[in-house]
Design a protein around this motif. Sequence first.
Motif, PDB file in Angstrom:
ATOM      1  N   ALA A  98       0.821  -1.206   0.000  1.00  0.00           N
ATOM      2  CA  ALA A  98       0.000   0.000   0.000  1.00  0.00           C
ATOM      3  C   ALA A  98       0.859   1.261   0.000  1.00  0.00           C
ATOM      4  O   ALA A  98       0.525   2.253  -0.662  1.00  0.00           O
ATOM      5  CB  ALA A  98      -0.925  -0.005   1.216  1.00  0.00           C
ATOM      6  N   TYR A 151      -1.244  -2.289  -9.998  1.00  0.00           N
ATOM      7  CA  TYR A 151      -2.330  -2.059  -9.038  1.00  0.00           C
ATOM      8  C   TYR A 151      -3.703  -2.093  -9.702  1.00  0.00           C
ATOM      9  O   TYR A 151      -4.713  -1.806  -9.036  1.00  0.00           O
ATOM     10  CB  TYR A 151      -2.097  -0.730  -8.299  1.00  0.00           C
ATOM     11  CG  TYR A 151      -0.939  -0.850  -7.348  1.00  0.00           C
ATOM     12  CD1 TYR A 151      -1.102  -1.426  -6.094  1.00  0.00           C
ATOM     13  CD2 TYR A 151       0.338  -0.454  -7.725  1.00  0.00           C
ATOM     14  CE1 TYR A 151      -0.037  -1.589  -5.246  1.00  0.00           C
ATOM     15  CE2 TYR A 151       1.415  -0.620  -6.881  1.00  0.00           C
ATOM     16  CZ  TYR A 151       1.220  -1.182  -5.638  1.00  0.00           C
ATOM     17  OH  TYR A 151       2.287  -1.368  -4.793  1.00  0.00           O
ATOM     18  N   ARG A 154      -7.796  -5.416  -9.499  1.00  0.00           N
ATOM     19  CA  ARG A 154      -8.148  -5.813  -8.136  1.00  0.00           C
ATOM     20  C   ARG A 154      -9.241  -4.920  -7.566  1.00  0.00           C
ATOM     21  O   ARG A 154      -9.451  -4.893  -6.350  1.00  0.00           O
ATOM     22  CB  ARG A 154      -6.913  -5.778  -7.232  1.00  0.00           C
ATOM     23  CG  ARG A 154      -6.251  -4.404  -7.115  1.00  0.00           C
ATOM     24  CD  ARG A 154      -5.083  -4.370  -6.145  1.00  0.00           C
ATOM     25  NE  ARG A 154      -3.849  -4.859  -6.734  1.00  0.00           N
ATOM     26  CZ  ARG A 154      -2.676  -4.842  -6.095  1.00  0.00           C
ATOM     27  NH1 ARG A 154      -2.597  -4.400  -4.867  1.00  0.00           N
ATOM     28  NH2 ARG A 154      -1.575  -5.273  -6.690  1.00  0.00           N
ATOM     29  N   SER A 156      -9.176  -1.801  -7.166  1.00  0.00           N
ATOM     30  CA  SER A 156      -8.586  -0.743  -6.358  1.00  0.00           C
ATOM     31  C   SER A 156      -8.999   0.606  -6.957  1.00  0.00           C
ATOM     32  O   SER A 156      -9.716   0.638  -7.962  1.00  0.00           O
ATOM     33  CB  SER A 156      -7.069  -0.896  -6.335  1.00  0.00           C
ATOM     34  OG  SER A 156      -6.508  -0.588  -7.596  1.00  0.00           O
ATOM     35  N   GLY A 163     -15.085  -0.348  -4.991  1.00  0.00           N
ATOM     36  CA  GLY A 163     -14.600  -1.696  -4.717  1.00  0.00           C
ATOM     37  C   GLY A 163     -15.471  -2.790  -5.291  1.00  0.00           C
ATOM     38  O   GLY A 163     -15.183  -3.976  -5.098  1.00  0.00           O
ATOM     39  N   TRP A 322      -5.187   6.283  -1.587  1.00  0.00           N
ATOM     40  CA  TRP A 322      -4.088   5.433  -1.121  1.00  0.00           C
ATOM     41  C   TRP A 322      -3.262   6.115  -0.025  1.00  0.00           C
ATOM     42  O   TRP A 322      -2.260   5.555   0.429  1.00  0.00           O
ATOM     43  CB  TRP A 322      -3.166   5.086  -2.287  1.00  0.00           C
ATOM     44  CG  TRP A 322      -3.592   3.948  -3.160  1.00  0.00           C
ATOM     45  CD1 TRP A 322      -4.075   4.014  -4.428  1.00  0.00           C
ATOM     46  CD2 TRP A 322      -3.526   2.543  -2.852  1.00  0.00           C
ATOM     47  NE1 TRP A 322      -4.317   2.758  -4.927  1.00  0.00           N
ATOM     48  CE2 TRP A 322      -3.996   1.829  -3.990  1.00  0.00           C
ATOM     49  CE3 TRP A 322      -3.125   1.817  -1.730  1.00  0.00           C
ATOM     50  CZ2 TRP A 322      -4.064   0.436  -4.030  1.00  0.00           C
ATOM     51  CZ3 TRP A 322      -3.205   0.422  -1.766  1.00  0.00           C
ATOM     52  CH2 TRP A 322      -3.664  -0.247  -2.899  1.00  0.00           C
ATOM     53  N   TYR A 329      -9.167   3.767   1.112  1.00  0.00           N
ATOM     54  CA  TYR A 329      -8.785   2.473   0.558  1.00  0.00           C
ATOM     55  C   TYR A 329      -7.538   1.933   1.256  1.00  0.00           C
ATOM     56  O   TYR A 329      -7.430   0.725   1.492  1.00  0.00           O
ATOM     57  CB  TYR A 329      -8.548   2.569  -0.953  1.00  0.00           C
ATOM     58  CG  TYR A 329      -8.376   1.211  -1.585  1.00  0.00           C
ATOM     59  CD1 TYR A 329      -9.478   0.426  -1.902  1.00  0.00           C
ATOM     60  CD2 TYR A 329      -7.107   0.682  -1.830  1.00  0.00           C
ATOM     61  CE1 TYR A 329      -9.332  -0.834  -2.447  1.00  0.00           C
ATOM     62  CE2 TYR A 329      -6.945  -0.574  -2.382  1.00  0.00           C
ATOM     63  CZ  TYR A 329      -8.064  -1.335  -2.685  1.00  0.00           C
ATOM     64  OH  TYR A 329      -7.904  -2.595  -3.215  1.00  0.00           O
ATOM     65  N   TYR A 333      -7.308  -1.763   2.918  1.00  0.00           N
ATOM     66  CA  TYR A 333      -6.385  -2.698   2.277  1.00  0.00           C
ATOM     67  C   TYR A 333      -5.399  -3.294   3.276  1.00  0.00           C
ATOM     68  O   TYR A 333      -5.171  -4.503   3.289  1.00  0.00           O
ATOM     69  CB  TYR A 333      -5.641  -1.965   1.164  1.00  0.00           C
ATOM     70  CG  TYR A 333      -4.770  -2.841   0.305  1.00  0.00           C
ATOM     71  CD1 TYR A 333      -5.331  -3.657  -0.668  1.00  0.00           C
ATOM     72  CD2 TYR A 333      -3.387  -2.852   0.454  1.00  0.00           C
ATOM     73  CE1 TYR A 333      -4.548  -4.456  -1.473  1.00  0.00           C
ATOM     74  CE2 TYR A 333      -2.585  -3.654  -0.350  1.00  0.00           C
ATOM     75  CZ  TYR A 333      -3.169  -4.442  -1.307  1.00  0.00           C
ATOM     76  OH  TYR A 333      -2.388  -5.243  -2.093  1.00  0.00           O
ATOM     77  N   LYS A 343      -4.882 -10.362  -3.776  1.00  0.00           N
ATOM     78  CA  LYS A 343      -5.031  -9.282  -4.751  1.00  0.00           C
ATOM     79  C   LYS A 343      -3.695  -8.926  -5.394  1.00  0.00           C
ATOM     80  O   LYS A 343      -3.622  -8.687  -6.607  1.00  0.00           O
ATOM     81  CB  LYS A 343      -5.637  -8.048  -4.080  1.00  0.00           C
ATOM     82  CG  LYS A 343      -7.106  -8.196  -3.721  1.00  0.00           C
ATOM     83  CD  LYS A 343      -7.653  -6.911  -3.119  1.00  0.00           C
ATOM     84  CE  LYS A 343      -9.144  -7.027  -2.836  1.00  0.00           C
ATOM     85  NZ  LYS A 343      -9.698  -5.767  -2.292  1.00  0.00           N
TER      86      LYS A 343
END
Length: 503
Positions: A98, A151, A154, A156, A163, A322, A329, A333, A343
């Motif tokens: 992450a 990334y 998934r 994201s 999601g 992020w 997120y 995560y 993922k």
Amino acid sequence: MHPGSLGACAAEASPAATRGKTAHRDAAACAQGATLGLSAAPRWPRFSRVSLRRLLPRRPLGGLRYRLAPFLLVFAGAIAAGCTERGPGAAAVATTDARIAHAVYEDSLAAARDLLAAVETFVADPSEANYAAARQAWLAAREPYGQSEVYRFRLSPIDSTNGVDEDGPEGRINAWPLGEALIDYVAERVDGDEGPEAGTPSVSPNIIADLERVPDIDKAAIAALDQDGGDERNVATGYHAIEFLLWGQDLNEGEERTGWDGIARRDATPGRRPRSDYDTAGGCTSGVGSPQPDIVCKRRGDYLKAAAGLLVDDLAGIVARWDPQDGDYYREYVAAGDTAIAKILESMGRLGYGELAGERIQIPLTQDSQEDEHSCFSDNTHRDIYLNALGIRNSFRGSYRRIDGSTVEGSSLDALLRARGHGAVADELGRRIDVAVAAADAIVERAEADMPFDMQIQAGGPNDPVINALIAALVGQTASVQAAIDALGLQAGDLKQDTGQQL
């Protein structure tokens, strides 16, 4: 511990150690409270008096009790960081991943802002020097973004706002192939094919020329026209729209008239859109020898600025989600445990197999299609390929080198596999990834020797040994990713679902 604190088994540090030191590095990071490579003093986890008392012996042991306390704090710090005595746990690896995601998108945003500034300077003063600077800024902006594509796949923030739905900004940022006829003037034929990549635009003849339907070209206007008419070829935004506006179509032919495919041989230069396409002082053109009213060049400049501005906006939204301090997120995560690990591996496999080996390499190779290569206007496809492969390795090694030269690194998938008793799987996956990166680098070396990817797919034909070696390496890498998923007992999607190509 706060998820953004220094004890999260991920940090900005000196360049990553060699592969043989990875497991040792991860274990050491965990044992030290996950503060590897930081110049700042470590932050110990905060414990209440009750929790500390429970860590110490109940019976008085004199001075021994207090001598044991620092060691117990180290042990507790490792647990808080998601580590065990054998290596990192899922939480530590997810935190590293992450933090790298945030760093690579933050770098992409910074580079996009530089691109916007360069574009604005060029449009205000369309000199040759400013034109070259804008093109160079675009090339620089692709470097971090290419490493971010691992990334995807998934749900994201790049692919989804919630999601669940695939409604994220990825298509608006990086969609290709580009049906450039929607945006500006094009040649009637490219490589003997009509089109090129012609969709079904509802503007006539293109956005820049259509003052009636698009009286003002701004971010809202081009966003609304992206994938116009429901046709995904009608790409109006993102890196490749900007690329087309800076370079124009790559129509340049070499001295040999035809190749194995009957198509005129390409040369080693990218598109040659003239600077006069942005001249608003009486010298406006739409290509060499095609004079136009100044309003056409003004609208072209407006489009270039709008596309770069929208790119900045979209990337800023991803960076925010992020963010280690308050990104929604990010919080979800790093708390996802083995789900996050699944993922990471699924994204590695799907990017390498379907998107890269299948869609971005196999299709242009077998069809000798310049229009299907990823960055066909600028001849930068070799970098796209290499950076995608490098992004996969970043995820496995838990390390990313930022555009300022610093490194974000921490607990890795490699170390997690070893900690769970799958050293042989880790060895094989690491070897396969290194082979794929080396094979991608061979594509780069040829491009830097005046054979860009559009020439490579034409020169060797469908059986080109260097390109096919890369495809084979990516297929082998995907098999090893699947082996890691199986070894860890994880649930992941089909790694081959993103292409119809038989690899």
